[in-house]
Write a protein that holds these residues in place. Structure first.
Motif, PDB file in Angstrom:
ATOM      1  N   VAL A  11       0.845  -1.199   0.000  1.00  0.00           N
ATOM      2  CA  VAL A  11       0.000   0.000   0.000  1.00  0.00           C
ATOM      3  C   VAL A  11       0.882   1.250   0.000  1.00  0.00           C
ATOM      4  N   HIS A  15       0.943   4.111  -2.788  1.00  0.00           N
ATOM      5  CA  HIS A  15       0.722   5.517  -2.451  1.00  0.00           C
ATOM      6  C   HIS A  15       1.801   6.384  -3.071  1.00  0.00           C
ATOM      7  N   ILE A  98      -6.800   4.143  -4.837  1.00  0.00           N
ATOM      8  CA  ILE A  98      -6.194   3.569  -3.632  1.00  0.00           C
ATOM      9  C   ILE A  98      -5.836   4.682  -2.641  1.00  0.00           C
ATOM     10  N   ARG A 104      -9.620  -0.590  -1.977  1.00  0.00           N
ATOM     11  CA  ARG A 104      -8.819  -1.153  -0.900  1.00  0.00           C
ATOM     12  C   ARG A 104      -7.885  -2.227  -1.442  1.00  0.00           C
ATOM     13  N   VAL A 105      -6.664  -2.317  -0.877  1.00  0.00           N
ATOM     14  CA  VAL A 105      -5.759  -3.397  -1.251  1.00  0.00           C
ATOM     15  C   VAL A 105      -5.978  -4.509  -0.236  1.00  0.00           C
TER      16      VAL A 105
END
Ligand SMILES: [Zn+2]
Length: 277
Positions: A11, A15, A98, A104-105
């Motif tokens: 994540v 990002h 995301i 959502r991961v």
């Protein structure tokens, strides 16, 4: 991904990606791929910059890259790669989603098998790069699905007397399973552990809860599949998120343990996963 920490790491990386210049990153990254180099050779031939029949070893390819740097041929090859091989707009959409928390991961427990999503990726990559011929890729996917299904453990329960339940690995299944208590062949195939069935078995007139009713329903439906198709029904029901209705659809198309069966299971799993998200 091996754990929650790795999940977080992914994540974080995503990002970072989403907040940087994706276009520039993708350009740089794609220029290192074999795919791009192949397109470059193709475009260079089209432009008459190299002769049609010349074969390129990887060393020569790198020389070619250098000599074409900054030329219109390079630009054109990059444009083709970005346009034909990549989906920039959607990549950006997903990454931004995301960051915004709209996507959502989620970590998927796949026991060292490619997840349905990465499977799609693997297939696409193999198709485009010819690294793994499509037919070989197909066989690899069938083999890995087969191995997973064979090692899946399901709970088998007698829906005639409800006094018999056993957890059996698919590959250890006998040709025909019978209730050890009443000899009925109406055996339901469930994912719940036999512990979970104990309450239903010992209910003695107590009304069933909603969840228990659902389990009983699933047991009955899968039992009729087992009666009709035998052991193969257990193979299909061992697929991820394959319920009795999907299983029946598959079994009506293929009722033998074959490559075709595992392909149908793979397709149904992929479909179920896509519907879930
Ligand atoms: Zn029984």
């Amino acid at each position: 991904m091996a754990g929650a920490a790795d999940g977080r790491k992914v994540v974080e990386v995503l990002h970072e990606l989403a907040t940087s210049d994706i276009h520039e990153l993708v350009k740089k990254a794609s220029m290192k791929t074999g795919l791009f180099k192949r397109r470059l050779v193709h475009v260079a031939r089209r432009f008459g910059a190299i002769r049609r029949r010349v074969d390129f070893s990887s060393l020569k390819l790198n020389q070619l890259m250098k000599s074409l740097e900054g030329t219109i041929i390079m630009d054109e090859a990059l444009k083709e790669t970005l346009h034909k091989d990549l989906d920039m707009a959607n990549t950006e959409r997903v990454l931004k989603g995301i960051v915004a928390g709209e996507i959502r991961v989620v970590r998927l427990e796949t026991r060292n098998q490619p997840s349905p999503l990465s499977r799609i990726g693997l297939e696409r990559i193999s198709m485009k790069s010819d690294l793994i011929p499509a037919e070989k890729m197909r066989l690899i996917l069938i083999e890995s699905t087969k191995a997973r299904i064979m090692n899946e453990v399901k709970t088998f329960v007698c829906v005639s007397c409800w006094q018999y339940a056993d957890m059996i690995r698919v590959k250890d299944l006998p040709r025909r399973l019978k209730c050890r208590n009443c000899e009925s062949e109406r055996i339901g195939i469930l994912s719940q552990a036999d512990e979970d069935l104990r309450k239903i078995q010992s209910r003695k007139g107590r009304p069933l809860s909603e969840r228990e009713k659902w389990i009983v329903g699933q047991a009955r439906e899968t039992a009729s599949l087992y009666e009709k198709f035998g052991k193969v029904a257990a193979y299909v029901l061992a697929g991820k998120r394959i319920g009795p209705a999907e299983a029946e659809g598959i079994l009506l198309e293929e009722d033998k343990v074959s490559d075709r069966l595992f392909e149908l299971i793979m397709d149904a799993e992929r479909q179920a996963l896509l519907e879930r998200f």
